[in-house]
Write an enzyme that holds these catalytic residues in place. Structure first.
Site, PDB file in Angstrom:
ATOM      1  N   CYS A 103      -5.276  11.198   0.960  1.00 47.20           N
ATOM      2  CA  CYS A 103      -4.192  12.125   1.280  1.00 47.20           C
ATOM      3  C   CYS A 103      -4.574  13.488   0.743  1.00 47.20           C
ATOM      4  CB  CYS A 103      -2.905  11.651   0.613  1.00 47.20           C
ATOM      5  SG  CYS A 103      -1.536  12.781   0.858  1.00 47.20           S
TER       6      CYS A 103
ATOM      7  N   ASN B  13       0.855  -1.187   0.000  1.00 50.10           N
ATOM      8  CA  ASN B  13       0.000   0.000   0.000  1.00 50.10           C
ATOM      9  C   ASN B  13       0.890   1.235   0.000  1.00 50.10           C
ATOM     10  OD1 ASN B  13      -1.381   2.296   1.487  1.00 50.10           O
ATOM     11  ND2 ASN B  13      -3.133   0.931   1.235  1.00 50.10           N
TER      12      ASN B  13
END
Lengths: 289, 325
Positions: free
Chosen positions: A131, A100
């Site tokens: 993010c 990931n």
């Protein structure tokens, strides 16, 4: 009960959610029994970033009604240390490794994917797109247009199976799934944690060192079922369904909602072998309701 | 071919060394176990919960377990608890029992405190890094406990002086409800001090009711905040006095953050090696959640669950929550 996901043969349909099981730490605690009885059919690493991150200041946890709010902040030693030190150890796990990665721009994500592409120990790549964009402050994954762009950028850099981990903190999650598919994703995984806050008893100031956190656990399972169903109605690529799964019946429900395989996260904190138990129960015939 | 065999094969190759033996901890069986409560004893302000857990490996002193009631875990105040709770493994008995020292301070401890004989308990452990063994040569050992933190030290005492009339066998005919217990045969120390050979035990408590917990420590010097038992003041006053006799000692401590920070600071000043057993809330106990971190001296964080709970005091610049100095 073996299943196939994006060309990976998995012994059963239960994997871990990223960041909910540290196989290297667990081997320090449980020794080789961890390897012998490894509960997941693929191992998803915690999120790796280009540069090392210490993570958020504590406190990082808050127990919520039937759930957990965490504000961990993706601590990791960065790409180079991951490849040099963690990867050889994770490659000894008896299951495929899904790495990931997270970056704040398409370029960062593409660089991470490019580095993974050269490593045969890595079976697949999962993109953490929860993010914030450094300019807009919005999660990349909450904006279909941006998500399409980063997925395409990563797709160009890797032939490995590419899974996009969708954020539930978006106005239109199916549109995000569609954008990931159009950008070249081989699968989507959902749901990530729901943005959540906890206040300190007494002065009612934010409890978590990171300000806000993400809610997981049984409290979010109903949300996950709805989002997985909505995404399944929109895209044709496989779905890794997760969010509050505690038992085989929950896994069956997630699969009925449209997931191809499931991931267990917070429940592994309570019982580190629960994924293996769920997998075993899924092999048993189901009584008709 | 089993997964284990695959691992061994690969270890023969050019892969990194296998995980080294773990001298600082007893490994936990992979998976939680269903234990059966055998006793729930009242010890002043605390309860000592005993559970039959015959498959539990012998823990290293300072290790802990994650525990949860098997029934009705959840649905308490604020719809909690949800996660298991971390407790020092306070004592073990030859009959295969494990004991945890509890104080009813929240929804998790409240539920655990009400368990009685026959109730079932999920146990995962032993977890974490224990106290080092053996202590440094030529130095006497000083144990410093504060409040419920004494539970991290009791196995060290038990190893030194097996406790009589305490924990060797399940009680006979205690019925289904918690029984008030009698304190250790010796009762509470009289505030004066007796010393085991090269083992000095100092313990501080809020009140006389809490100080009854010292019955688990054998012969201990007691300090209480309210002066009801032993020295009126802090346990670190006793530590100061002890080190004034000589600093040829090693300190092992567990207690509230302010006490631990005071111990750390004193030992740093006196150049006395110290090990501190830290407390932190944790979700998993085995390194998965990264929730229980404390700042490491020199940068970064330690995970209390796998890098601790026992840490060398030199690993910390200060104990979090301890006020710093």
């Amino acid at each position: 009960m073996s299943v196939e996901l994006c060309g990976m043969q998995l012994a059963h349909p239960v994997i871990n959610g990223s960041g909910t099981f540290d196989a290297i730490a667990a081997e320090r605690v449980f020794g080789t029994e961890l390897i012998e009885l490894f509960p997941f059919s693929a191992y998803v690493s915690k999120t790796i970033t280009l540069r090392a991150r210490e993570g958020n200041p504590p406190p990082r946890l808050w127990e919520a009604p039937a759930g957990l709010i965490n504000s961990i902040g993706l601590p990791n030693r960065g790409l180079d240390a991951y490849l040099a030190e963690d990867l050889p150890r994770l490659a000894r796990l008896p299951v495929p490794l899904i790495t990931n990665v997270m970056g704040s721009t398409a370029e960062e994500l593409a660089e991470l994917a490019g580095a993974c592409e050269t490593r045969p120990q890595i079976a697949a790549i999962e993109l953490n797109v929860s993010c914030p964009n450094v300019k807009t402050g919005l999660d990349i994954g909450s904006d279909p247009e941006q998500l399409h762009g980063v997925t395409r950028a990563v797709r160009r850099r890797t032939g490995k199976p590419l899974i996009v981990k969708l954020t539930p903190n978006a106005a239109d999650v199916p549109a995000c799934a569609q954008a990931a598919q159009d950008g070249g994703a081989d699968a989507v995984s959902l749901i990530n944690t729901l943005r959540a806050a906890a206040l300190r008893p007494g002065d009612r100031r934010p409890w978590l060192g990171g300000g806000t956190g993400g809610l997981s656990g049984p409290a979010i399972r109903a949300v996950a079922l709805a989002q997985v169903a909505a995404v399944a109605a929109r895209v044709s690529i496989p779905i890794v369904g997760m969010g509050g799964i505690q038992c085989a019946e929950h896994a069956r429900e997630m699969i009925a909602a449209g997931a191809d395989i499931v991931a267990v996260g917070t429940e592994s904190f309570r019982d580190p072998t629960v994924a293996a138990q769920i997998a075993a129960q899924l092999r048993e015939p189901v009584a008709s309701p | 071919m089993s997964a284990g065999a695959a691992l061994v094969q690969q270890e023969g190759g050019a892969t990194p060394d296998p995980q080294p033996a773990a001298p600082d901890r007893t490994l936990a069986p992979f998976g939680r176990r269903l234990a059966t409560v055998t006793r729930n004893e009242s010890i002043g302000a605390y309860r000592l919960l005993w559970a039959a857990d015959p498959e539990a490996p012998a823990p290293r002193a300072g290790q802990f377990a994650m525990i949860a009631a098997a029934e009705r875990w959840g649905g308490g105040a604020g719809e909690r608890p949800y996660l298991p709770r971390a407790f020092s493994i306070a004592l073990t008995s030859p009959a295969g029992e494990t004991a945890f020292l509890l104080e009813d301070v929240g929804p998790g401890t409240h539920r655990l405190c009400e368990l009685s004989e026959g109730d079932r308990l999920w146990v995962l452990g032993p977890l974490g890094r224990g106290f080092s063994d053996p202590p440094l040569h030529g130095r006497r050992t000083i144990l410093v406990g504060g409040g419920i933190g004494i539970a991290a030290l009791t196995l060290l005492v038990q190893a030194r002086e097996p406790l009589s009339a305490r924990g060797e066998s399940p009680p006979q005919g205690t019925g289904g409800s918690p029984q008030p217990s009698t304190p250790g045969a010796s009762g509470l120390p009289a505030g004066g001090e007796r010393r085991c050979e090269a083992l000095t035990v100092l313990a501080g408590f809020r009140s006389g009711a809490h100080a009854q917990g010292a019955s688990l420590l054998g012969a201990a010097s007691i300090a209480t905040d309210d002066g009801s038992v032993g020295h009126a003041g802090r346990v670190t006053d006793l530590l100061h006095a002890e080190l004034a006799r000589g600093t040829d000692a090693v300190v092992r401590a567990c207690g509230p953050p302010a006490m631990l920070e005071a111990v750390r600071s004193i030992c740093e000043r006196e150049r006395v090696p110290a090990e501190l057993a830290l407390e932190a809330s944790m979700a998993c106990g085995f390194g998965a959640c990264y929730g229980c971190v404390v700042p490491r001296r020199g940068g970064g964080y330690l995970r209390v669950c796998v890098d601790g709970p026992v840490v060398d005091a030199a690993e910390l610049a200060s104990v979090p929550g301890g006020g710093g100095q």
